[in-house]
Design an enzyme around this catalytic site. Structure first.
Site, PDB file in Angstrom:
ATOM      1  N   LYS A 124       0.752  -1.166   0.084  1.00 57.37           N
ATOM      2  CA  LYS A 124       0.036   0.145  -0.203  1.00 57.37           C
ATOM      3  C   LYS A 124       1.020   1.270  -0.135  1.00 57.37           C
ATOM      4  CE  LYS A 124      -2.110   1.808   3.471  1.00 57.37           C
ATOM      5  NZ  LYS A 124      -3.007   2.098   4.920  1.00 57.37           N
ATOM      6  N   ASP A 142      -6.792   1.290   1.112  1.00 61.84           N
ATOM      7  CA  ASP A 142      -6.943   1.310   2.545  1.00 61.84           C
ATOM      8  C   ASP A 142      -8.324   0.752   3.077  1.00 61.84           C
ATOM      9  OD1 ASP A 142      -8.419   3.451   1.803  1.00 61.84           O
ATOM     10  OD2 ASP A 142      -7.504   4.874   3.099  1.00 61.84           O
TER      11      ASP A 142
END
Length: 214
Positions: A124, A142
């Site tokens: 991420k 997220d």
């Protein structure tokens, strides 16, 4: 697993997102690729607002890995102790800074594999840096994107990786670069976890979510 929305509906959704905010921006403050990398690494299990408060003075003085190494771990901790898990994050920032200096000439690499090899940098974080700094269509999933992807059926998936792949598969190419920012902002300010603001939602009529609020 829920069936994704059809292409035309997804295209219509992102057309509205684009019309409302043509150039969405991430909310983490930074001055270059290095400070962006550090900010994203610090933001795990923390809010962007909290990270920005902690890093504003830090980045005014420290904007390269060399300066970070000169500051030292305790000096960094003094700036970021209001952020959750600050001791472990400080150790990782110092380690990744040393690697950047020793192996990359002090520059942040533009490869996902190279970024993910750095301490404290997961997929991420790497995707955020690739997207925000180099403008690549990398999708950093997220909790907001995971929720919105499933709730709207733009990108349904049982895992973060599945939602990331679904965004890549389902969102039209013309919207790929900014897709993750539109979805994050939508999840943060409109499609909230507990009380989604369906009454003022830009895509209410296109969203299949059954438990809409007024």
């Amino acid at each position: 697993m829920a069936t994704p929305l059809d292409y035309h509906t997804i295209h219509a959704i992102f057309t509205r997102f684009h019309a409302a905010e043509p150039e969405p921006k991430g909310e983490l403050e930074h001055v270059n690729a290095y400070t962006l990398l550090v900010a994203v690494a610090l933001s795990a299990q923390a809010t962007d607002v909290g990270v920005n408060k902690a890093t504003r003075a830090l980045f005014a003085a420290v904007d390269t890995p060399e300066k970070m190494l000169a500051l030292g771990e305790e000096g960094l901790i003094a700036h970021i102790r209001t952020i959750g898990l600050y001791r472990n994050k400080a150790k990782n920032v110092m380690k990744l800074s040393r690697i950047l200096v020793e192996e990359y000439g002090g520059t942040v690499p533009s490869s996902r594999a190279a970024l993910q090899s750095l301490p404290g940098v997961g997929r991420k974080t790497a995707n955020v840096v690739l997207n925000m700094w180099w403008g690549l269509p990398a999708q950093a999933v997220d909790t907001h994107i995971f929720r919105v992807g499933n709730r709207t059926r733009i990108a349904p998936g049982r895992t973060v990786d599945a939602v990331e792949r679904a965004i890549e598969d389902n969102v039209p190419a013309e919207f790929q670069r900014h897709a993750h920012h539109w979805l994050i902002l939508h999840g943060r300010y409109t499609c909230k976890a507990r009380k989604p603001m369906c009454g003022t939602c830009l895509i209410r009529d296109l969203c299949p979510y059954e438990d809409k609020t007024e």
